[in-house]
Design an enzyme around this catalytic site. Sequence first.
Site, short mmCIF file in Angstrom:
data_model
loop_
_atom_site.label_atom_id
_atom_site.label_comp_id
_atom_site.label_asym_id
_atom_site.label_seq_id
_atom_site.Cartn_x
_atom_site.Cartn_y
_atom_site.Cartn_z
N PRO A 169 0.83 -1.21 0.00
CG PRO A 169 0.00 -1.03 2.18
CD PRO A 169 0.76 -1.95 1.27
CG ASP A 170 -0.73 5.06 -1.54
OD1 ASP A 170 -1.46 4.78 -0.57
OD2 ASP A 170 -1.15 5.74 -2.50
CG PHE A 171 3.44 6.18 3.05
CD1 PHE A 171 3.80 5.72 4.30
CD2 PHE A 171 4.26 5.87 1.98
CE1 PHE A 171 4.96 4.97 4.49
CE2 PHE A 171 5.42 5.14 2.14
CZ PHE A 171 5.77 4.69 3.40
NE ARG A 172 1.59 12.03 3.33
CZ ARG A 172 2.85 11.64 3.18
NH1 ARG A 172 3.20 10.99 2.10
NH2 ARG A 172 3.75 11.89 4.11
CG ASN A 212 8.84 3.70 -3.10
OD1 ASN A 212 8.25 4.60 -2.52
ND2 ASN A 212 8.51 3.28 -4.30
CG ASP A 263 9.30 -0.95 -2.22
OD1 ASP A 263 10.34 -0.80 -2.87
OD2 ASP A 263 8.21 -0.43 -2.55
CG HIS A 292 12.18 8.82 2.39
ND1 HIS A 292 10.82 8.95 2.32
CD2 HIS A 292 12.68 10.06 2.20
CE1 HIS A 292 10.52 10.22 2.07
NE2 HIS A 292 11.63 10.90 2.00
P1 OAD Z 1 2.01 8.81 -0.83
O1 OAD Z 1 1.15 7.73 -0.30
O2 OAD Z 1 2.02 10.11 -0.12
O3 OAD Z 1 1.61 9.11 -2.36
C1 OAD Z 1 1.44 8.07 -3.28
C2 OAD Z 1 0.88 8.65 -4.58
O4 OAD Z 1 0.80 7.61 -5.51
C3 OAD Z 1 -0.52 9.24 -4.42
O5 OAD Z 1 -0.61 10.49 -5.09
C4 OAD Z 1 -1.42 8.18 -5.09
O6 OAD Z 1 -2.55 8.77 -5.72
C5 OAD Z 1 -0.48 7.61 -6.11
N1 OAD Z 1 -0.79 6.23 -6.48
C6 OAD Z 1 -1.08 5.17 -5.67
N2 OAD Z 1 -1.30 4.06 -6.39
C7 OAD Z 1 -1.14 4.41 -7.69
C8 OAD Z 1 -1.25 3.72 -8.93
N3 OAD Z 1 -1.55 2.42 -8.99
N4 OAD Z 1 -1.04 4.40 -10.08
C9 OAD Z 1 -0.74 5.73 -10.04
N5 OAD Z 1 -0.61 6.43 -8.91
C10 OAD Z 1 -0.81 5.79 -7.75
O7 OAD Z 1 3.46 8.18 -0.97
P2 OAD Z 1 4.84 8.96 -1.14
O8 OAD Z 1 4.68 10.19 -1.95
O9 OAD Z 1 5.83 7.96 -1.58
O10 OAD Z 1 8.24 8.44 4.36
O11 OAD Z 1 5.14 9.36 0.37
C11 OAD Z 1 6.34 9.99 0.67
C12 OAD Z 1 6.84 9.61 2.04
O12 OAD Z 1 5.84 9.85 3.00
C13 OAD Z 1 7.18 8.15 2.20
O13 OAD Z 1 8.46 7.82 1.72
C14 OAD Z 1 7.07 7.95 3.68
C15 OAD Z 1 5.89 8.82 4.00
O14 OAD Z 1 5.90 9.40 5.24
C16 OAD Z 1 8.96 7.58 5.13
O15 OAD Z 1 8.73 6.41 5.22
C17 OAD Z 1 10.11 8.19 5.84
#
Ligand code: OAD
Length: 294
Positions: A31-34, A106, A108, A125
């Site tokens: 999963p992503d974060f936000r 990432n 991962d 990170h």
């Molecule tokens: P976020 O979860 O903030 O953003 C992920 C982005 O990817 C969002 O804009 C989603 O809409 C998009 N997304 C998800 N799935 C997708 C898909 N299948 N196709 C296209 N887009 C998709 O993640 P990051 O920006 O990586 O820090 O977050 C940055 C940092 O915040 C992370 O590295 C983490 C967190 O706190 C640490 O772990 C230190």
Amino acid sequence: IEDVARIIKSEGVKNIIVMAGAGISTASGIPDFRSPGTGLYDNLQKYKVPYPTAVFDLDYFHSNPKPFFELAKELYPSGKYRPNAVHYFVRCLHERGLLLRMYTQNIDGLERLAGIPPMKLVEAHGTFTSASCTKCGKKYNGETIKDKILKGATPRCQLTPLCYGIIKPDIVFFGEDLPKRFYYYLKDFPACDLLLVMGTSLQVRCYSLYFTAARITQCDFILSYFVEPFASLVDSTRATTPRLLLNMVKVGPFTKPSRRTDLSITGDISDSIHKLADALDWREFLQETMEAHE
Ligand code: OAD
């Protein structure tokens, strides 16, 4: 997509920089974060943290490291997750001699698993491949502590009987500086002739010393200026360098493009990457690269 393919194929483009975030790994099952509902920060109830980002907060870690280690058990690159077409597309850029550097947020490890050489990577990170004692600073190989973490134990420093500090994987926590390699951007970004921003909300909070100072002094100016070093990389290219966002939704400067050379392709990034590979006549190349590696 045709426009971008044309740029990539053009003679002048030799130094592509990729900036990536958690959205490139969702197709691998991480999963992503936000993202509302599915993102990690909406699903941390079982770790009983006072606020979602506490799992990666250094101050909180010192008072209670358990939630981080419980989460690390799930996040530890253990072969459970495999790279997907997006990671391999970046590998293809490298194979064609076009990749200057990939800056990833990432942790991962899927970029390495896809065969992108470490010298082409800036793991902004941090990474689970190394770890450090939080008390004496002794360096450990990530593999040394992996078993302990997977068994749910907290790894402790063995340096001397006097230390016994907690060993933390070298993941950048809020409150920590970014790795030294991050500063490659000072040399890389001016040389960049195409920037690909992939799967990131560009809302990064990689807090540095400045942030800590700002938090203590409550200085909003310092806060707004310094807390987003990763996100602000997008503005470190030359003003004429084309920038392409591949993300589910528009983010950061792409919501109100200020440069004529800014492009966005919204929607699922795996779909977009396959379309881009087709437009480049790379469909087979991408497929073969994946099959050879998987
Ligand atoms: P976020 O979860 O903030 O953003 C992920 C982005 O990817 C969002 O804009 C989603 O809409 C998009 N997304 C998800 N799935 C997708 C898909 N299948 N196709 C296209 N887009 C998709 O993640 P990051 O920006 O990586 O820090 O977050 C940055 C940092 O915040 C992370 O590295 C983490 C967190 O706190 C640490 O772990 C230190």
